[in-house]
Scaffold this motif. Structure first.
Motif, mmCIF file in Angstrom:
data_model
loop_
_atom_site.group_PDB
_atom_site.id
_atom_site.type_symbol
_atom_site.label_atom_id
_atom_site.label_comp_id
_atom_site.label_asym_id
_atom_site.label_seq_id
_atom_site.Cartn_x
_atom_site.Cartn_y
_atom_site.Cartn_z
ATOM 1 N N HIS A 1 13.972 119.327 18.474
ATOM 2 C CA HIS A 1 13.718 119.582 19.987
ATOM 3 C C HIS A 1 14.586 118.377 20.791
ATOM 4 C CE1 HIS A 1 9.684 120.579 19.426
ATOM 5 N NE2 HIS A 1 9.001 119.523 18.468
ATOM 6 N N LEU A 2 15.316 117.553 19.974
ATOM 7 C CA LEU A 2 16.827 116.884 20.715
ATOM 8 C C LEU A 2 17.750 117.342 20.317
ATOM 9 C CD1 LEU A 2 15.208 113.238 21.160
ATOM 10 C CD2 LEU A 2 14.949 114.954 22.428
ATOM 11 N N GLY A 3 18.104 118.052 19.092
ATOM 12 C CA GLY A 3 19.397 118.653 18.645
ATOM 13 C C GLY A 3 19.893 117.831 18.108
ATOM 14 N N ALA A 4 19.236 117.161 17.365
ATOM 15 C CA ALA A 4 20.300 115.437 16.380
ATOM 16 C C ALA A 4 20.717 116.386 15.146
ATOM 17 C CB ALA A 4 19.259 114.841 16.059
ATOM 18 N N ASP A 5 21.927 115.374 14.651
ATOM 19 C CA ASP A 5 22.111 116.872 13.790
ATOM 20 C C ASP A 5 21.744 116.319 12.678
ATOM 21 O OD1 ASP A 5 24.505 118.210 14.852
ATOM 22 O OD2 ASP A 5 25.145 116.126 15.913
ATOM 23 N N LYS A 6 22.106 115.036 12.774
ATOM 24 C CA LYS A 6 21.121 114.245 11.135
ATOM 25 C C LYS A 6 19.738 113.247 10.964
ATOM 26 C CE LYS A 6 25.639 114.380 8.562
ATOM 27 N NZ LYS A 6 26.180 114.518 9.396
ATOM 28 N N PHE A 7 19.533 113.336 10.371
ATOM 29 C CA PHE A 7 18.346 112.345 10.488
ATOM 30 C C PHE A 7 17.527 110.764 9.399
ATOM 31 C CE2 PHE A 7 13.855 110.706 9.735
ATOM 32 C CZ PHE A 7 13.515 110.238 11.200
ATOM 33 N N LEU A 8 18.387 110.157 9.479
ATOM 34 C CA LEU A 8 17.972 108.553 7.782
ATOM 35 C C LEU A 8 16.789 108.247 8.901
ATOM 36 C CD1 LEU A 8 21.684 107.805 7.864
ATOM 37 C CD2 LEU A 8 20.736 109.920 6.599
ATOM 38 N N LEU A 9 16.297 107.756 6.950
ATOM 39 C CA LEU A 9 15.247 106.842 7.601
ATOM 40 C C LEU A 9 16.150 105.098 6.932
ATOM 41 C CD1 LEU A 9 11.880 108.472 5.667
ATOM 42 C CD2 LEU A 9 12.455 107.755 7.884
ATOM 43 N N SER A 10 16.176 104.589 7.809
ATOM 44 C CA SER A 10 16.440 103.072 7.595
ATOM 45 C C SER A 10 15.644 102.510 5.971
ATOM 46 C CB SER A 10 16.751 102.230 9.154
ATOM 47 O OG SER A 10 15.206 102.451 9.318
ATOM 48 N N THR B 1 12.995 104.328 11.277
ATOM 49 C CA THR B 1 11.358 103.834 10.584
ATOM 50 C C THR B 1 10.388 104.734 10.325
ATOM 51 O OG1 THR B 1 10.894 102.501 11.903
ATOM 52 C CG2 THR B 1 12.419 101.368 10.799
ATOM 53 N N SER B 2 10.518 106.170 11.363
ATOM 54 C CA SER B 2 9.430 106.845 10.881
ATOM 55 C C SER B 2 9.694 108.095 11.062
ATOM 56 C CB SER B 2 8.693 107.326 12.937
ATOM 57 O OG SER B 2 8.851 105.271 13.042
ATOM 58 N N PRO B 3 9.171 109.297 9.181
ATOM 59 C CA PRO B 3 9.584 110.167 9.179
ATOM 60 C C PRO B 3 8.875 110.728 9.975
ATOM 61 C CG PRO B 3 8.788 108.808 7.526
ATOM 62 C CD PRO B 3 8.507 108.044 9.354
ATOM 63 N N SER B 4 8.037 110.803 10.703
ATOM 64 C CA SER B 4 7.360 111.615 12.244
ATOM 65 C C SER B 4 8.549 112.153 12.513
ATOM 66 C CB SER B 4 5.897 111.359 12.155
ATOM 67 O OG SER B 4 5.880 110.072 12.990
ATOM 68 N N LYS B 5 9.111 111.669 13.184
ATOM 69 C CA LYS B 5 10.492 111.761 14.095
ATOM 70 C C LYS B 5 11.256 112.045 13.482
ATOM 71 C CE LYS B 5 8.846 107.593 16.909
ATOM 72 N NZ LYS B 5 9.887 106.558 17.636
ATOM 73 N N GLU B 6 10.744 112.552 12.295
ATOM 74 C CA GLU B 6 12.296 113.761 12.233
ATOM 75 C C GLU B 6 12.104 114.850 12.959
ATOM 76 O OE1 GLU B 6 14.856 115.581 7.769
ATOM 77 O OE2 GLU B 6 12.771 114.571 8.010
ATOM 78 N N GLU B 7 10.709 116.091 12.719
ATOM 79 C CA GLU B 7 11.406 117.081 13.786
ATOM 80 C C GLU B 7 11.564 117.257 15.287
ATOM 81 O OE1 GLU B 7 8.367 120.534 14.250
ATOM 82 O OE2 GLU B 7 7.482 119.118 13.350
ATOM 83 N N GLU B 8 11.067 116.042 14.949
ATOM 84 C CA GLU B 8 11.297 115.798 17.216
ATOM 85 C C GLU B 8 12.789 115.496 16.996
ATOM 86 O OE1 GLU B 8 9.677 113.440 20.446
ATOM 87 O OE2 GLU B 8 9.032 112.514 18.767
ATOM 88 N N ALA B 9 13.640 114.943 16.575
ATOM 89 C CA ALA B 9 15.112 114.469 15.964
ATOM 90 C C ALA B 9 15.651 115.736 15.842
ATOM 91 C CB ALA B 9 15.414 113.195 15.998
ATOM 92 N N LEU B 10 15.637 116.218 14.872
ATOM 93 C CA LEU B 10 16.613 117.398 14.522
ATOM 94 C C LEU B 10 16.002 118.554 15.892
ATOM 95 C CD1 LEU B 10 16.101 116.984 10.595
ATOM 96 C CD2 LEU B 10 18.365 116.374 12.352
#
Length: 257
Positions: free
Chosen positions: A225-234, A214-223
């Protein structure tokens, strides 16, 4: 007359305890039992802070017995072993998680599922088999049955103590449900402490990982810093619709935290 925590056992210990629902930790002198034949005594060097600790400090679940010394993500170095211990020797790195005891007789215990044992004993805040209270890792020393301790890998920094709770909480279901295979599409809902662990494990298994938050601010961290492939806002209907369609077509599992 009941003895004080400091006088119950022969080994003097020091920790930080909460004494009421204020959640304030203050110095606490208590004692640990003598090292039994299957026990391991160790010096605590690191202990993570789990949200469960915070709940217990303030008795938010209504089960806290004061004084309480929290901490169940514990790593240290062995200083003494019982004469029937075969898993550890003095100088070994050791880890202790959420449990320090169980009946060791039921079907759950026989199948390495002690966390389902009706007589499980948690690392702090419960009565041990000798009738004394268990105290956790916010302390300097600990004595534990070797069955409830793990060998800490030499190549793993001891600061990674949260693997003993948040780590196994996410690793276990990934393994149990067969989500440890390369090429799977795995969704991680929420990027808190558990979410971080889930992303790291899933990527290490070779999965394509989508973080749903639910937090747009976590997109950079997810992609980044943590290496996630995609990020979606619920809370974005368009993105979630895409996620549902994609999930249906891919026929893969969505791992929810």
């Amino acid at each position: 007359m009941a003895k004080s925590p400091e006088e119950e056992h022969p080994i003097k210990a020091f920790g930080w305890a909460a004494r009421d629902t204020s959640g304030v930790l203050t110095p606490f002198n208590f004692s640990r039992r003598a090292t039994g034949e299957k026990d391991v005594q160790f010096k605590i060097l690191y202990c993570g802070v789990c949200h469960t600790d915070l709940h217990f400090l303030k008795n938010e679940w209504g089960v806290t017995r004061y004084p309480v010394v929290p901490g169940h993500e514990i790593v240290g170095v062995v200083t003494e072993v019982g004469n029937k211990v075969d898993k550890f020797k003095i100088g070994d790195k050791i880890g202790v998680g959420c449990l320090v005891g169980s009946c060791q007789k039921c079907d759950n215990c026989a199948n390495d599922l002690e966390n389902y044992c009706p007589k499980q004993i948690q690392t702090y805040g419960q009565m041990y088999i000798d009738g004394t209270m268990t105290y956790g890792g916010y302390s300097d020393i600990m004595v534990v049955d070797e069955h409830f301790a793990v060998r800490w890998p030499e190549n793993l920094p001891m600061e990674a103590a949260p693997l003993l709770c948040a780590g196994i909480t996410t690793y276990s279901p990934l393994k149990y449900y067969g989500l440890d295979k390369p090429g799977l599409n795995i969704g991680v809902v929420g990027l808190g402490g558990l979410g971080h662990m889930a992303v790291k494990f899933a990527k290490a298994f070779g999965a394509n990982v989508t973080v749903i938050s639910t937090s747009p601010s976590k997109e950079e961290e997810a992609l980044k810093h943590l290496g996630a492939d995609k990020f979606l806002l619920s809370n974005n209907p368009e993105q979630i619709q895409v996620c549902i369609i994609w999930g249906f077509l891919s026929m893969q599992c969505c791992f929810k935290l």
